[in-house]
Design a protein around this motif. Structure first.
Motif, PDB file in Angstrom:
ATOM      1  N   VAL A  51     130.307 191.258  76.108  1.00  0.00           N
ATOM      2  CA  VAL A  51     131.251 190.197  76.496  1.00  0.00           C
ATOM      3  C   VAL A  51     132.058 190.633  77.712  1.00  0.00           C
TER       4      VAL A  51
ATOM      5  N   LEU B 263     130.649 184.491  69.494  1.00  0.00           N
ATOM      6  CA  LEU B 263     129.342 184.554  70.142  1.00  0.00           C
ATOM      7  C   LEU B 263     128.472 185.572  69.423  1.00  0.00           C
TER       8      LEU B 263
ATOM      9  N   ASP C  93     122.555 186.684  71.008  1.00  0.00           N
ATOM     10  CA  ASP C  93     122.627 185.853  72.213  1.00  0.00           C
ATOM     11  C   ASP C  93     123.187 186.644  73.384  1.00  0.00           C
ATOM     12  N   LEU C  94     124.226 187.436  73.131  1.00  0.00           N
ATOM     13  CA  LEU C  94     124.830 188.234  74.198  1.00  0.00           C
ATOM     14  C   LEU C  94     123.865 189.267  74.768  1.00  0.00           C
TER      15      LEU C  94
ATOM     16  N   SER D  35     122.309 184.861  77.151  1.00  0.00           N
ATOM     17  CA  SER D  35     123.644 185.315  77.559  1.00  0.00           C
ATOM     18  C   SER D  35     124.272 184.335  78.548  1.00  0.00           C
TER      19      SER D  35
ATOM     20  N   CYS E  37     126.095 181.871  76.563  1.00  0.00           N
ATOM     21  CA  CYS E  37     127.376 182.462  76.156  1.00  0.00           C
ATOM     22  C   CYS E  37     128.381 182.400  77.301  1.00  0.00           C
TER      23      CYS E  37
ATOM     24  N   GLN F 213     129.873 179.050  77.573  1.00  0.00           N
ATOM     25  CA  GLN F 213     130.872 178.832  76.529  1.00  0.00           C
ATOM     26  C   GLN F 213     132.198 179.513  76.886  1.00  0.00           C
TER      27      GLN F 213
END
Length: 191
Positions: free
Chosen positions: A8, A120, A124-125, A131, A134, A137
């Motif tokens: 992130v 998240l 996916d990250l 990503s 993400c 989002q």
């Protein structure tokens, strides 16, 4: 820990220039471990602040300050299945049981729930294409425009590039062409 926090952080730092500062992010856990006073965050602006377990700090004043900060912050919470987190933590010397970790995860969720974090998934990250979803989002939650050329997560198979970007990040900090703050990224069955 090992939930995707640095994935992130890297997505944000690589795609929103205003968040690249020195240091690249504030690590509240270090303040807790050293019992240093928690820094004053009034007017902090666009900074990335990381913590893994704010709910276990013994310093009531620190907890109050974190909650005050959370009320005005954009919170992003990576989520990973507890068995994978447990396996990963054991590699870092975690001595607790799975039940201990599950109780701590419940306390963690209860601590952040009032602030409505954007959750998240780790999978996916860690996936190059997902990503970017993400990232969209995060941009939407933070009310930021998507960058014209978004930078996705590196594929896990590209370990040479990951190591190079890590080294460059450590040498150049916020001036690195691509930031990689991760400790390591492996997604085998043990992790």
């Amino acid at each position: 820990m090992r939930s995707g926090t640095h994935l992130v952080i890297d997505l944000v730092l690589n795609n929103f220039a205003a968040y690249r500062r020195t240091p690249l992010y504030v690590d509240l856990d270090r303040y807790f471990r050293r019992t240093d006073p928690v820094p004053e965050f009034t007017g902090v602006g666009s900074s990335v602040i990381k913590t893994h377990f704010p709910q276990i700090t013994a310093a009531d004043e620190a907890t109050v300050r974190i909650r005050e900060l959370a009320r005005s912050a954009i919170l992003v919470q990576p989520v990973r299945a507890l068995p994978a987190v447990y396996s990963s933590l054991q590699r870092f010397g975690y001595r607790g049981s799975r039940e201990d970790l599950a109780r701590e995860a419940e306390r963690f969720d209860a601590f952040w729930a009032p602030f409505g974090p954007l959750k998240l998934s780790f999978e996916d990250l860690a996936d190059t294409e997902r990503s970017l979803f993400c990232l969209r989002q995060i941009a939407q939650k933070a009310q930021l425009a998507m960058p014209p050329s978004p930078i996705a997560s590196l594929p896990k198979q590209n370990s040479w590039a990951i190591l190079c970007y890590k080294a460059i990040t450590r040498m150049l900090g916020r001036r690195a062409p691509r930031v990689n703050t991760s400790i390591q990224l492996t997604m085998d069955s043990r992790d």
